[in-house]
Write a protein that holds these residues in place. Structure first.
Motif, PDB file in Angstrom:
ATOM      1  N   VAL A 286      38.085  28.729  40.275  1.00 47.22           N
ATOM      2  CA  VAL A 286      37.011  29.722  40.276  1.00 47.22           C
ATOM      3  C   VAL A 286      36.724  30.112  41.722  1.00 47.22           C
ATOM      4  N   THR A 287      36.744  31.414  42.015  1.00 47.10           N
ATOM      5  CA  THR A 287      36.519  31.882  43.375  1.00 47.10           C
ATOM      6  C   THR A 287      35.591  33.093  43.369  1.00 47.10           C
ATOM      7  N   GLN A 288      35.158  33.473  44.565  1.00 43.09           N
ATOM      8  CA  GLN A 288      34.470  34.727  44.804  1.00 43.09           C
ATOM      9  C   GLN A 288      35.161  35.427  45.965  1.00 43.09           C
ATOM     10  N   VAL A 289      35.030  36.744  46.030  1.00 45.76           N
ATOM     11  CA  VAL A 289      35.759  37.472  47.068  1.00 45.76           C
ATOM     12  C   VAL A 289      35.159  37.267  48.445  1.00 45.76           C
ATOM     13  N   GLY A 290      33.924  36.806  48.531  1.00 42.35           N
ATOM     14  CA  GLY A 290      33.311  36.579  49.833  1.00 42.35           C
ATOM     15  C   GLY A 290      31.888  36.097  49.678  1.00 42.35           C
ATOM     16  N   GLU A 291      31.205  35.915  50.800  1.00 47.82           N
ATOM     17  CA  GLU A 291      29.818  35.492  50.773  1.00 47.82           C
ATOM     18  C   GLU A 291      28.948  36.575  50.147  1.00 47.82           C
TER      19      GLU A 291
ATOM     20  N   ASN B   7      35.253  50.783  43.000  1.00 49.55           N
ATOM     21  CA  ASN B   7      36.061  50.964  44.208  1.00 49.55           C
ATOM     22  C   ASN B   7      35.743  49.900  45.245  1.00 49.55           C
ATOM     23  N   THR B   8      35.133  48.794  44.805  1.00 54.27           N
ATOM     24  CA  THR B   8      34.832  47.678  45.697  1.00 54.27           C
ATOM     25  C   THR B   8      35.497  46.422  45.163  1.00 54.27           C
ATOM     26  N   ALA B   9      35.611  45.394  46.018  1.00 52.24           N
ATOM     27  CA  ALA B   9      36.247  44.139  45.620  1.00 52.24           C
ATOM     28  C   ALA B   9      35.306  43.261  44.803  1.00 52.24           C
ATOM     29  N   THR B  10      33.999  43.492  44.912  1.00 50.58           N
ATOM     30  CA  THR B  10      33.005  42.703  44.184  1.00 50.58           C
ATOM     31  C   THR B  10      32.178  43.617  43.297  1.00 50.58           C
ATOM     32  N   ILE B  11      31.496  43.051  42.303  1.00 49.76           N
ATOM     33  CA  ILE B  11      30.650  43.849  41.421  1.00 49.76           C
ATOM     34  C   ILE B  11      29.505  44.449  42.225  1.00 49.76           C
ATOM     35  N   ALA B  12      29.293  45.738  42.050  1.00 50.53           N
ATOM     36  CA  ALA B  12      28.181  46.434  42.697  1.00 50.53           C
ATOM     37  C   ALA B  12      27.377  47.159  41.632  1.00 50.53           C
ATOM     38  N   PRO B  13      26.078  47.384  41.869  1.00 47.51           N
ATOM     39  CA  PRO B  13      25.259  48.067  40.865  1.00 47.51           C
ATOM     40  C   PRO B  13      25.761  49.473  40.548  1.00 47.51           C
ATOM     41  N   THR B  14      26.503  50.083  41.480  1.00 48.67           N
ATOM     42  CA  THR B  14      26.987  51.444  41.283  1.00 48.67           C
ATOM     43  C   THR B  14      28.273  51.502  40.467  1.00 48.67           C
ATOM     44  N   ASP B  15      28.832  50.354  40.109  1.00 46.08           N
ATOM     45  CA  ASP B  15      30.039  50.345  39.294  1.00 46.08           C
ATOM     46  C   ASP B  15      29.747  50.888  37.903  1.00 46.08           C
ATOM     47  N   VAL B  16      30.781  51.411  37.258  1.00 48.86           N
ATOM     48  CA  VAL B  16      30.641  52.022  35.942  1.00 48.86           C
ATOM     49  C   VAL B  16      31.471  51.230  34.938  1.00 48.86           C
TER      50      VAL B  16
ATOM     51  N   SER C 204      46.400  41.225  44.206  1.00 50.73           N
ATOM     52  CA  SER C 204      45.165  41.847  43.728  1.00 50.73           C
ATOM     53  C   SER C 204      44.088  41.716  44.794  1.00 50.73           C
ATOM     54  N   ASN C 205      42.981  42.415  44.606  1.00 52.11           N
ATOM     55  CA  ASN C 205      41.897  42.377  45.593  1.00 52.11           C
ATOM     56  C   ASN C 205      41.295  40.985  45.760  1.00 52.11           C
ATOM     57  N   PHE C 206      41.499  40.108  44.788  1.00 53.53           N
ATOM     58  CA  PHE C 206      40.869  38.785  44.824  1.00 53.53           C
ATOM     59  C   PHE C 206      41.908  37.664  44.853  1.00 53.53           C
ATOM     60  N   ASP C 207      43.116  37.974  45.330  1.00 55.43           N
ATOM     61  CA  ASP C 207      44.156  36.963  45.474  1.00 55.43           C
ATOM     62  C   ASP C 207      43.847  36.086  46.689  1.00 55.43           C
ATOM     63  N   LYS C 208      43.595  34.803  46.446  1.00 50.94           N
ATOM     64  CA  LYS C 208      43.280  33.849  47.522  1.00 50.94           C
ATOM     65  C   LYS C 208      44.108  32.587  47.267  1.00 50.94           C
ATOM     66  N   PRO C 209      45.308  32.497  47.868  1.00 52.59           N
ATOM     67  CA  PRO C 209      46.240  31.415  47.505  1.00 52.59           C
ATOM     68  C   PRO C 209      45.690  30.003  47.668  1.00 52.59           C
ATOM     69  N   HIS C 210      44.962  29.726  48.754  1.00 55.63           N
ATOM     70  CA  HIS C 210      44.507  28.353  49.006  1.00 55.63           C
ATOM     71  C   HIS C 210      42.982  28.297  48.950  1.00 55.63           C
ATOM     72  N   VAL C 211      42.459  27.416  48.107  1.00 59.28           N
ATOM     73  CA  VAL C 211      41.013  27.223  47.997  1.00 59.28           C
ATOM     74  C   VAL C 211      40.731  25.723  47.947  1.00 59.28           C
TER      75      VAL C 211
END
Length: 800
Positions: A169-174, A545-554, A669-676
């Motif tokens: 389980v990951t997130q794209v950033g802080e 058009n963002t890597a994380t969920i934003a309120p403006t997403d549809v 993909s926008n959320f590909d993070k090989p090492h966690v």
């Protein structure tokens, strides 16, 4: 025929280890049998009367261990003999219950919560060797007692942030909204509170989770073999169950921190019959924004709140009704006179019933709404109001029949209607406005599913769980649908006509069978291997058009052009416990195939797009990985270490060259993070003092950098080549907290002081990179860090 007589002789004995005195209820029974005596036991909370799902009862005389069902019930088949039943549930005092079994009967066990600050607290999970014995793969349950052991995020427990500490389980950033589970997008997770879906589970763009932890009983994440009763999402299910109030006495919780505050109260509406729990949480976050280095955030204003109401009515030993209300609201004003607000609201009503000792019923109805708005109030001719929203209404029904404690079958069905308003632009500056009103067509669809799940054991070594879910989906009018020329890409230029569908007319349908199966083989009581397969369908997509969920997403429903997402997942796991389940270890590997994942054409325009199909292309996805996990459950030092190596890839191949991305090759993909890597530790200095720390490291997420710039008609334009070929710098951060508990006496309050520091060594983890153009030089890269300095928080919580 003999009259109904007493079936279980309750033997009073001195309970060891300061056991709690148990209130015992035994219902009439028949002594007409000497073998195969059936005892039905139900376990509830002493204070609230809530059924304790997943509690265990062990029989030392036979070595057997049983787990309670969704109604908190065990069905035991015993020989005529004396037994000492031992009931356990994480966070509750152990109960020993000696009986003499002479005939069929029922018993009711009331358990009392223990002080979660005491030593030997299990980090998570309820059955101490459930990870070995069960057929579950990738299912993790966290109680609120567990979450309280983690360093708080900005002063309080954060459910979403806590999930991101688990392997896979990951997130794209802080400060990112949503989760990415085993290479899936944030929209591929079904997050539900009290059975109702929540479409945006965050405050302040992801800085806070929008669930008040005082209103939550437990959180379960399914990320591998998902039970067939869940559907509609392709990657995972995050099931959050509410906490019922007390049926015995009134009480509450109060917490104040330097970022937010919350208050909850609970007690009996009807003594011993109906309970209520209500809570509200709000922020005073502006001083924090003003301390940030980013000038736009520094001059912004923000506020949020969330509220809950839970009414629980255990009208009888076998029937319980629960009503849950949830709402959350955010209002964020940028320095540039633009305000963004979003709101979640849900209602759910649940009925649980034990129809017979073997048959349980659960019914649920819900209404969930999500709305967002963007206001521009600059006092000019360009002022506007942009609105969007989702309404989701549905019902579910489950029946579970237990042939025995190790052989049960669950069947059920559900139906839902989803209505989406993708966007409406309203000018607000009057007749002189320079903006024209615009409205994107509403969308309407229905989903229905029927399913069954069968779980059984073949002896002590083999456990099997298999199920099948059939999903069907209809995309309905009213709507006007474009027609495009054959053998041409779907663009505005290839449109050749339109078809208008009336209210309720069927536009298109999709369906599919989703099998799920897992097999467990136990080498011994502490070692097992599991194999699993899972197929999921998803009929809704997040257009962003963002890597994380934003309120403006549809949110977008599947239609004639955008087919449902389909995911096949294969899993293999090895599990080993050491030293009497003090240490748990596991290794899981997985592979996922994904079809009809949404990708975007280069330069796609997604805002107020009435024909969004012209901006999208279907993609294939694949993800794979290995997850290593070591957890220590008992002792002064508890915690876990997890490491995940994984890849999440996409590929776009169409018959039209202009739609192909990266020459048809796989790209990250926008959320590909090989090492966690995640390290969690909690050290109990004393009964009333503990120190917690969390360290996280991950590879930086992919980005696309401009490789050159050129002049076109007097304008400097950036040139991009391959998508997601570069990465932002790696992420790493250390958080720490110290918790002091003040024990009250008599009527005095019990208080908890928590001092925490987020980002202890002030790492400037980049949330994104952007470029500034300078004449005569290549574009200059700049880093945007959300949390670039250590952030202290101080909170005080009391129970009353």
């Amino acid at each position: 025929m003999k009259k109904l007589l007493l079936a279980c002789l309750l033997l009073l004995s001195h309970l060891a280890l300061a056991q709690t005195e148990v209130k015992r209820e035994v219902i009439g029974r028949d002594i007409g049998q000497l073998n195969g005596i059936r005892i039905s036991a139900r376990v509830i909370d002493e204070i609230t009367g809530e059924a304790l799902v997943g509690a265990t009862v062990s029989l030392p005389e036979t070595g057997e261990v049983f787990v309670s069902d969704n109604n908190g019930t065990f069905d035991l088949v015993l020989e005529r003999a004396e037994y000492n039943l031992v009931f356990r549930y994480v966070g509750y005092e152990e109960v020993q219950y000696p009986i003499t079994a002479v005939g069929d009967g029922r018993i009711l066990i009331r358990m009392i919560q223990e002080d979660f600050e005491l030593e030997d607290v299990v980090i998570f999970g309820r059955d101490p060797d459930k990870n070995i014995r069960s057929t579950d793969m990738g299912a993790v349950t966290l109680s609120m007692n567990t979450l309280k052991e983690l360093p708080p995020f900005l002063g309080e427990v954060d459910i979403i942030q806590s999930m991101a500490t688990l392997p896979g389980v990951t997130q794209v950033g802080e400060a990112s909204a949503g989760l990415n589970v085993r290479g899936g997008g944030a929209d591929q997770n079904l997050i539900q509170f009290a059975g109702a879906p929540v479409y945006n589970p965050t405050h302040l763009f992801g800085l806070f989770t929008s669930f008040n932890p005082d209103m939550v009983n437990q959180v379960t994440l399914y990320k591998s073999v998902i039970p067939s009763r869940f559907g509609g999402r392709a990657s995972s299910i995050l099931d959050i169950t509410p906490k019922a109030g007390s049926v015995d006495k009134w009480g509450g919780d109060l917490m104040l921190s330097n970022y937010s505050g919350k208050l909850s109260v609970n007690g009996p509406l009807v003594k011993d019959k109906v309970s209520i729990r209500g809570g509200i949480r709000g922020s005073y976050i502006n001083w924090f924004l003003n301390s940030l280095s980013n000038p736009d955030l520094k001059n912004s204003q923000a506020s949020f709140y969330d509220a809950n109401l839970i009414i629980s009515a255990p009208v009888s030993e076998n029937n319980e009704f629960t009503y849950s209300f949830y709402t959350s609201y955010d209002d964020f004003g940028f320095a540039s006179d633009t305000t963004i607000s979003w709101k979640n609201t849900s209602h759910s009503l649940q009925w649980k019933s034990q129809l017979t000792p073997k048959l349980n019923l659960e019914a649920l109805g819900y209404l969930s709404q999500y709305d967002y708005s963007i206001f521009n109030e600059a006092g000019s001719v360009n002022d506007f109001d942009l609105n969007s929203g989702v309404e989701d209404i549905g019902g579910k029904l489950f029946l579970q029949y237990g042939f025995s404690e190790t052989n049960r079958i669950t069947v059920g069905g559900e139906y839902k209607q989803v209505r989406i308003q993708p966007g409406e632009l309203i000018p607000t500056s009057g007749p002189e406005s320079g903006i024209l009103p615009q409205k994107v067509q509403d969308e309407f669809g229905t989903e229905a599913g029927i399913h069954f799940q069968h779980e059984f054991e073949l002896g002590e070594k083999v456990g099997v769980s298999y199920g099948l879910r059939y999903d069907t989906y209809q995309y309905l009018g009213p709507r006007t649908v474009r027609e495009y020329a054959p053998n041409q890409p779907v663009t505005d230029g290839s449109a050749i006509g339109e078809t208008t569908f009336g209210d309720g007319d069927q536009i298109t349908t999709y369906d599919g069978l989703g099998p799920r199966a897992s097999l467990r083989y136990s080498f011994n009581k502490s070692t097992s291997v599991k194999l699993g397969y899972n197929k999921m369908y998803q009929f809704i997509h997040l257009i962003s058009n963002t890597a994380t969920i934003a309120p403006t997403d549809v949110w977008k429903l599947s239609d004639t052009f955008i087919e449902p997402q389909v995911v096949d997942q294969y899993s293999l796991g090895f599990y080993k416990n050491f030293k009497g389940n003090i240490f748990e270890t596991s290794v899981e590997v997985y592979y996922k195939d994904q079809e009809n994942v949404v990708e975007y054409k280069d330069g796609a325009n997604l805002i107020l797009q009435n024909h969004i199909e012209t901006e999208l292309v279907p993609a294939q996805g694949q993800s794979y990985g290995v997850e290593l996990y070591v957890k220590k459950n008992l002792g002064r030092l508890t915690g876990w270490v997890s490491y995940t190596y994984s890849r999440s890839l996409r590929r776009v191949i169409t018959p039209y060259e202009e739609e192909i991305i990266n020459d048809g090759e796989w790209f990250a993909s926008n959320f590909d993070k090989p090492h966690v890597l995640t390290l969690i530790g909690n050290y109990k200095v004393s009964t009333n003092t503990s120190i917690s720390a969390t360290f996280g490291y991950s590879t930086g997420r992919p980005v696309t950098f401009p490789e050159a710039k050129f002049d076109f008609s007097g304008n400097n334009l950036a040139y991009f080549n391959l998508r997601n070929e570069q990465r932002i710098p790696d992420f790493h951060r250390l958080d720490m907290s110290v918790n002091f508990k003040l024990k009250g006496k008599g009527k005095f309050f019990d208080g908890n002081w928590t001092f925490a520091v987020l980002n202890v060594y002030g790492r400037k983890n980049p949330f994104s990179l952007f470029f500034v153009d300078e004449a005569g030089a290549p574009p200059q890269a700049l880093r945007l860090a959300i949390l670039g300095v250590p952030l202290p928080s101080l909170s005080y919580a009391i129970n009353f």
